[in-house]
Write a protein that holds these residues in place. Structure first.
Motif, PDB file in Angstrom:
ATOM      1  N   ARG A   1     -36.810 -57.796 -83.359  1.00  0.00           N
ATOM      2  CA  ARG A   1     -37.338 -56.472 -82.611  1.00  0.00           C
ATOM      3  C   ARG A   1     -36.238 -55.776 -81.654  1.00  0.00           C
ATOM      4  O   ARG A   1     -36.318 -54.957 -81.231  1.00  0.00           O
ATOM      5  N   ILE A   2     -35.150 -56.795 -81.240  1.00  0.00           N
ATOM      6  CA  ILE A   2     -33.967 -56.416 -80.234  1.00  0.00           C
ATOM      7  C   ILE A   2     -32.948 -55.543 -80.869  1.00  0.00           C
ATOM      8  O   ILE A   2     -32.043 -56.261 -81.617  1.00  0.00           O
ATOM      9  N   ARG A   3     -33.142 -54.179 -80.647  1.00  0.00           N
ATOM     10  CA  ARG A   3     -31.802 -53.462 -81.349  1.00  0.00           C
ATOM     11  C   ARG A   3     -30.850 -53.360 -80.265  1.00  0.00           C
ATOM     12  O   ARG A   3     -29.571 -52.638 -80.546  1.00  0.00           O
ATOM     13  N   ARG A   4     -30.965 -53.520 -79.106  1.00  0.00           N
ATOM     14  CA  ARG A   4     -30.165 -53.137 -77.851  1.00  0.00           C
ATOM     15  C   ARG A   4     -30.009 -54.393 -77.024  1.00  0.00           C
ATOM     16  O   ARG A   4     -31.175 -54.958 -76.522  1.00  0.00           O
TER      17      ARG A   4
ATOM     18  N   ALA B   1     -28.433 -56.570 -85.568  1.00  0.00           N
ATOM     19  CA  ALA B   1     -28.403 -55.062 -84.916  1.00  0.00           C
ATOM     20  C   ALA B   1     -27.959 -54.161 -86.016  1.00  0.00           C
ATOM     21  O   ALA B   1     -28.247 -52.921 -86.060  1.00  0.00           O
ATOM     22  N   VAL B   2     -27.291 -54.834 -87.203  1.00  0.00           N
ATOM     23  CA  VAL B   2     -26.521 -54.016 -88.057  1.00  0.00           C
ATOM     24  C   VAL B   2     -27.477 -54.081 -89.534  1.00  0.00           C
ATOM     25  O   VAL B   2     -26.943 -53.320 -90.559  1.00  0.00           O
ATOM     26  N   GLY B   3     -28.140 -55.201 -89.644  1.00  0.00           N
ATOM     27  CA  GLY B   3     -28.613 -55.431 -91.051  1.00  0.00           C
ATOM     28  C   GLY B   3     -30.207 -55.799 -91.019  1.00  0.00           C
ATOM     29  O   GLY B   3     -30.610 -55.912 -89.982  1.00  0.00           O
ATOM     30  N   ASP B   4     -30.946 -56.069 -92.112  1.00  0.00           N
ATOM     31  CA  ASP B   4     -32.353 -56.211 -92.309  1.00  0.00           C
ATOM     32  C   ASP B   4     -32.336 -57.713 -92.051  1.00  0.00           C
ATOM     33  O   ASP B   4     -31.598 -58.663 -92.098  1.00  0.00           O
TER      34      ASP B   4
ATOM     35  N   ARG C   1     -37.027 -55.541 -68.326  1.00  0.00           N
ATOM     36  CA  ARG C   1     -38.044 -54.649 -68.327  1.00  0.00           C
ATOM     37  C   ARG C   1     -38.598 -54.150 -69.505  1.00  0.00           C
ATOM     38  O   ARG C   1     -39.886 -54.256 -69.811  1.00  0.00           O
ATOM     39  N   GLU C   2     -37.845 -54.034 -70.544  1.00  0.00           N
ATOM     40  CA  GLU C   2     -38.392 -53.476 -71.812  1.00  0.00           C
ATOM     41  C   GLU C   2     -38.565 -54.757 -72.932  1.00  0.00           C
ATOM     42  O   GLU C   2     -39.504 -54.574 -73.799  1.00  0.00           O
ATOM     43  N   HIS C   3     -37.931 -55.700 -72.769  1.00  0.00           N
ATOM     44  CA  HIS C   3     -38.082 -56.853 -73.681  1.00  0.00           C
ATOM     45  C   HIS C   3     -38.677 -58.297 -73.020  1.00  0.00           C
ATOM     46  O   HIS C   3     -37.894 -59.275 -73.631  1.00  0.00           O
ATOM     47  N   LYS C   4     -39.154 -58.319 -71.906  1.00  0.00           N
ATOM     48  CA  LYS C   4     -39.737 -59.562 -71.305  1.00  0.00           C
ATOM     49  C   LYS C   4     -40.239 -60.425 -72.168  1.00  0.00           C
ATOM     50  O   LYS C   4     -40.068 -61.596 -72.298  1.00  0.00           O
ATOM     51  N   ARG C   5     -41.210 -59.952 -72.917  1.00  0.00           N
ATOM     52  CA  ARG C   5     -41.974 -60.864 -73.881  1.00  0.00           C
ATOM     53  C   ARG C   5     -40.952 -61.372 -75.082  1.00  0.00           C
ATOM     54  O   ARG C   5     -41.184 -62.519 -75.214  1.00  0.00           O
ATOM     55  N   GLU C   6     -40.146 -60.614 -75.599  1.00  0.00           N
ATOM     56  CA  GLU C   6     -39.337 -61.312 -76.451  1.00  0.00           C
ATOM     57  C   GLU C   6     -38.228 -62.303 -76.015  1.00  0.00           C
ATOM     58  O   GLU C   6     -38.073 -63.245 -76.458  1.00  0.00           O
TER      59      GLU C   6
END
Length: 292
Positions: free
Chosen positions: A25-28, A87-90, A216-221
């Protein structure tokens, strides 16, 4: 294969698929995300290590630290390459290719370099697992896929293969560390997590705003991966103390079946028929390994 070892590996596979789904789920964030979850793992493991050292009958050895540093380097490389691949593939390409080529190289090295002899049934099971994994992850791109999709798929396969090399490296080293060097698994993994965090800290903290955004955005992950990743791998380390790496490495790839199904059901990735066909082959391989 030892029933207890197989049970540990199966549980580890379920957990491993879960944390990879979260990581996808992390793209960045890339390497900073890897640093964040390694650091959280290290924080969690420090008190556990303290208790383990207190009750451990063996006195700590310098070889334990050396072993942990080596695995830390392998795991940092693995984490960065894997996250770049995501980040670049499935998930359904990178994950199966990585988890298939890693055990293939591990089995070959275990037989050639470590002198393991898993038996005919065990070898058949190992190669069935690897074949099923590759069926899941390396089919042709759909005919309607555009050029960008095909490029992304090729990149996913390339990063999957590179990740597989790092998996083989740390798997063989970890097996040697907990058996040949006799490093207690909790001490080994915990020290490795601390070293991993320290190795990546200079890069990660260069951009503190990015780290703050990531938290902040991905604390859960971060929390999910930081908790589940060490649990899954500690189970594998204990399994390696009971069974040869040439059986443990492929058996843990049951996670591919779970990861492939999750990619289909949760992320909406395509090619469900190929995924299920490959899963059947993987399960046949796991059955053969269990009977070996």
């Amino acid at each position: 294969m030892n029933a207890t070892a197989l049970s540990l590996v199966v549980i580890a596979a379920v957990i491993h698929a879960g944390w990879n789904l979260a990581a996808k789920r992390i793209r960045r964030g890339g390497a900073r995300f890897v640093w964040a979850y390694y650091s959280f793992s290290a924080i969690l493991l420090v008190p556990v290590m303290a208790v383990s050292l207190a009750v451990e009958p063996q006195r700590p050895q310098w070889t334990w630290l050396f072993a942990a540093v080596v695995t830390a380097v392998f795991h940092v490389t693995y984490g960065i390459v894997l996250q770049r691949g995501y980040a670049v593939g499935d998930l359904s390409v990178v994950y199966p290719v990585a988890r298939g080529t890693g055990p293939l190289l591990s089995v070959l090295a275990a037989v050639v370099l470590l002198g393991e002899r898993p038996g005919v049934l065990g070898l058949i099971g190992a190669f069935l697992v690897i074949a099923g994994v590759l069926v899941i992850g390396t089919g042709r791109a759909p005919a309607h896929a555009d050029a960008a999709d095909r490029v992304a798929r090729r990149k996913g396969v390339a990063y999957g293969l590179l990740t597989g090399v790092t998996i083989a490296a740390y798997t063989l080293w970890d097996a040697h560390s907990v058996t040949g060097l006799g490093v207690p698994p909790i001490i080994y993994f915990g020290t490795g997590a601390i070293v991993q965090s320290l190795l990546m800290a200079p890069y990660a903290l260069k951009d503190r705003e990015e780290v703050a955004w990531l938290w902040r955005e991905h604390k859960r992950e971060i929390l999910i991966v930081g908790l589940l990743s060490p649990v899954a791998y500690l189970l594998v380390l204990y399994a390696l103390q009971m069974a040869p790496v040439s059986l443990v490495a492929p058996a843990r790839e049951l996670s591919i079946v779970l990861g492939g199904v999750a990619a289909w059901l949760v992320l909406g990735e395509a090619n469900a028929v190929r995924r299920l066909a490959g899963s059947v082959v993987v399960l046949a391989g796991i059955t053969a390994i269990a009977m070996a």
